[in-house]
Motif scaffolding. Structure first.
Motif, PDB file in Angstrom:
ATOM      1  N   ARG A  96       3.486  -6.442   0.204  1.00  0.00           N
ATOM      2  CA  ARG A  96       2.424  -5.809  -0.441  1.00  0.00           C
ATOM      3  C   ARG A  96       0.816  -6.275  -1.362  1.00  0.00           C
ATOM      4  N   ILE A  97       2.272  -7.186  -2.241  1.00  0.00           N
ATOM      5  CA  ILE A  97       0.776  -8.272  -3.032  1.00  0.00           C
ATOM      6  C   ILE A  97      -0.089  -8.683  -2.387  1.00  0.00           C
ATOM      7  N   VAL A  98       1.027  -9.047  -0.914  1.00  0.00           N
ATOM      8  CA  VAL A  98      -0.119  -9.888  -0.072  1.00  0.00           C
ATOM      9  C   VAL A  98      -1.446  -9.728   0.865  1.00  0.00           C
ATOM     10  N   ASP A  99      -0.326  -8.348   1.826  1.00  0.00           N
ATOM     11  CA  ASP A  99      -1.187  -7.300   2.178  1.00  0.00           C
ATOM     12  C   ASP A  99      -2.432  -7.180   1.899  1.00  0.00           C
ATOM     13  N   GLY A 100      -2.323  -6.464   0.495  1.00  0.00           N
ATOM     14  CA  GLY A 100      -3.567  -6.422  -0.165  1.00  0.00           C
ATOM     15  C   GLY A 100      -4.398  -7.245  -1.033  1.00  0.00           C
ATOM     16  N   LEU A 151     -20.370  -1.817   6.357  1.00  0.00           N
ATOM     17  CA  LEU A 151     -19.866  -0.689   5.476  1.00  0.00           C
ATOM     18  C   LEU A 151     -19.123  -0.330   5.436  1.00  0.00           C
ATOM     19  N   ILE A 152     -18.938   0.466   6.602  1.00  0.00           N
ATOM     20  CA  ILE A 152     -17.192   0.949   6.884  1.00  0.00           C
ATOM     21  C   ILE A 152     -16.204   0.567   6.459  1.00  0.00           C
ATOM     22  N   LEU A 153     -16.580  -0.668   7.889  1.00  0.00           N
ATOM     23  CA  LEU A 153     -15.216  -1.790   8.070  1.00  0.00           C
ATOM     24  C   LEU A 153     -15.005  -1.831   5.489  1.00  0.00           C
ATOM     25  N   THR A 154     -16.132  -2.490   5.671  1.00  0.00           N
ATOM     26  CA  THR A 154     -15.654  -2.501   3.811  1.00  0.00           C
ATOM     27  C   THR A 154     -14.823  -1.693   3.136  1.00  0.00           C
ATOM     28  N   ILE A 155     -15.757  -0.803   3.536  1.00  0.00           N
ATOM     29  CA  ILE A 155     -14.981   0.470   2.570  1.00  0.00           C
ATOM     30  C   ILE A 155     -13.208   0.650   3.089  1.00  0.00           C
ATOM     31  N   ALA A 156     -13.109   0.758   4.580  1.00  0.00           N
ATOM     32  CA  ALA A 156     -11.393   1.124   4.993  1.00  0.00           C
ATOM     33  C   ALA A 156     -10.554  -0.617   4.472  1.00  0.00           C
ATOM     34  N   LEU A 157     -11.393  -0.870   4.243  1.00  0.00           N
ATOM     35  CA  LEU A 157     -11.188  -2.918   3.598  1.00  0.00           C
ATOM     36  C   LEU A 157     -10.210  -2.076   2.658  1.00  0.00           C
ATOM     37  N   ILE A 158     -11.260  -1.929   1.403  1.00  0.00           N
ATOM     38  CA  ILE A 158     -10.678  -1.601   0.555  1.00  0.00           C
ATOM     39  C   ILE A 158      -9.693  -0.845   0.502  1.00  0.00           C
ATOM     40  N   ASP A 159      -9.857   0.732   1.071  1.00  0.00           N
ATOM     41  CA  ASP A 159      -8.599   1.287   1.359  1.00  0.00           C
ATOM     42  C   ASP A 159      -7.379   0.999   1.718  1.00  0.00           C
ATOM     43  N   GLU A 160      -7.246   0.030   2.407  1.00  0.00           N
ATOM     44  CA  GLU A 160      -6.186  -0.686   2.978  1.00  0.00           C
ATOM     45  C   GLU A 160      -5.509  -1.250   1.758  1.00  0.00           C
ATOM     46  N   ALA A 161      -6.527  -1.843   0.342  1.00  0.00           N
ATOM     47  CA  ALA A 161      -5.806  -2.876  -0.592  1.00  0.00           C
ATOM     48  C   ALA A 161      -5.305  -1.443  -1.017  1.00  0.00           C
ATOM     49  N   SER A 166      -0.346   0.440  -3.672  1.00  0.00           N
ATOM     50  CA  SER A 166       0.200   1.515  -4.320  1.00  0.00           C
ATOM     51  C   SER A 166       1.686   1.678  -3.555  1.00  0.00           C
ATOM     52  N   GLY A 167       1.774   0.602  -2.251  1.00  0.00           N
ATOM     53  CA  GLY A 167       2.769   1.110  -1.645  1.00  0.00           C
ATOM     54  C   GLY A 167       3.349   1.986  -0.227  1.00  0.00           C
ATOM     55  N   GLN A 168       1.591   2.620   0.046  1.00  0.00           N
ATOM     56  CA  GLN A 168       2.147   3.266   0.751  1.00  0.00           C
ATOM     57  C   GLN A 168       1.034   2.566   2.275  1.00  0.00           C
ATOM     58  N   ASP A 169       1.103   1.373   2.108  1.00  0.00           N
ATOM     59  CA  ASP A 169       0.017   1.290   3.348  1.00  0.00           C
ATOM     60  C   ASP A 169       0.421   1.474   4.611  1.00  0.00           C
ATOM     61  N   ARG A 170      -0.056   1.296   5.698  1.00  0.00           N
ATOM     62  CA  ARG A 170      -0.283   1.798   7.224  1.00  0.00           C
ATOM     63  C   ARG A 170       0.267   0.560   8.169  1.00  0.00           C
ATOM     64  N   ILE A 171       0.396  -0.660   7.281  1.00  0.00           N
ATOM     65  CA  ILE A 171       0.575  -1.966   7.499  1.00  0.00           C
ATOM     66  C   ILE A 171       2.032  -2.424   7.878  1.00  0.00           C
ATOM     67  N   SER A 172       3.077  -1.979   7.335  1.00  0.00           N
ATOM     68  CA  SER A 172       4.506  -2.371   7.957  1.00  0.00           C
ATOM     69  C   SER A 172       5.432  -1.311   8.742  1.00  0.00           C
ATOM     70  N   GLY A 173       5.494  -1.577   9.389  1.00  0.00           N
ATOM     71  CA  GLY A 173       5.878  -1.223  10.779  1.00  0.00           C
ATOM     72  C   GLY A 173       5.315  -1.455  11.786  1.00  0.00           C
ATOM     73  N   SER A 174       4.197  -1.464  11.725  1.00  0.00           N
ATOM     74  CA  SER A 174       3.545  -1.377  12.897  1.00  0.00           C
ATOM     75  C   SER A 174       3.886  -2.138  13.835  1.00  0.00           C
ATOM     76  N   GLY A 175       3.325  -1.385  15.562  1.00  0.00           N
ATOM     77  CA  GLY A 175       4.074  -1.788  16.309  1.00  0.00           C
ATOM     78  C   GLY A 175       2.592  -3.646  16.994  1.00  0.00           C
ATOM     79  N   SER A 176       2.124  -3.494  16.594  1.00  0.00           N
ATOM     80  CA  SER A 176       0.693  -4.493  16.926  1.00  0.00           C
ATOM     81  C   SER A 176       0.891  -5.569  16.852  1.00  0.00           C
ATOM     82  N   ALA A 177       1.823  -5.698  15.712  1.00  0.00           N
ATOM     83  CA  ALA A 177       2.196  -7.733  15.040  1.00  0.00           C
ATOM     84  C   ALA A 177       1.709  -8.824  15.853  1.00  0.00           C
TER      85      ALA A 177
END
Length: 178
Positions: A96-100, A151-161, A166-177
């Motif tokens: 989570r820390i690395v992804d954020g 600008l919208i991408l920047t907002i989305a990246l901050i949202d992802e961070a 907070s441990g709620q990321d959508r990154i883990s468990g993805s099938g697109s890796a």
């Protein structure tokens, strides 16, 4: 707040889709005109010689707009290609820390690109820069759309961070890796 962000990403993706539809319509119109001219010539009638002025240039602007406007939505839906060979092997908290951290670094780069592109659009607007094609498109228009997408991408990246930290990321468990 979650609903507002998701709505922003969806609206941007819808605008990107409309740009692609516009390209489809313009190219189809040009192709239909060529087919009609071919048929008219075959029948011995003079062709219409109809063209869509600056088709390649306008299609290029629309394609760039579609690409930049779709970035945030594809990130939010976790369909970007991600290389997570290292992070999948980390403990949950470290991952989570690395992804954020990666999302925050990406947001900083995206914010700088947004600023630079917006400044370019303002400069183009003040100079009255236009494209070189048959249709003189003010260059500030496509540049501003690209800046908006960033600008919208920047907002989305901050949202992802925020989600990652907070441990709620959508990154883990993805099938697109990869």
């Amino acid at each position: 707040m979650r609903r507002a962000l998701d709505m922003l990403y969806t609206i941007a993706a819808g605008a990107a889709a409309l740009c692609l539809v516009a390209i489809l319509v313009l190219v189809s119109l040009q192709i239909a005109a060529r087919i009609l001219d071919f048929a008219l010539v075959a029948l011995g009638v003079s062709p219409t010689r109809f063209i869509v002025p600056s088709l390649a240039e306008i299609s290029g602007f629309l394609l760039a707009a579609a690409t930049f406007l779709a970035l945030a939505d594809t990130l939010a839906k976790n369909v970007h290609i991600r290389v997570d060979l290292l992070t999948t092997r980390l403990p949950e908290r470290s991952r989570r820390i690395v992804d954020g951290g990666v999302a925050l670094c990406s947001a900083a780069i995206s914010a700088f690109a947004t600023y630079a592109l917006a400044a370019l659009a303002l400069k183009s607007l003040s100079y009255g820069d236009v494209s070189y094609g048959m249709v003189a498109v003010p260059l500030a228009l496509p540049q501003a759309v690209l800046a908006l997408g960033l600008l919208i991408l920047t907002i989305a990246l901050i949202d992802e961070a925020v989600l990652a930290f907070s441990g709620q990321d959508r990154i883990s468990g993805s099938g697109s890796a990869i």
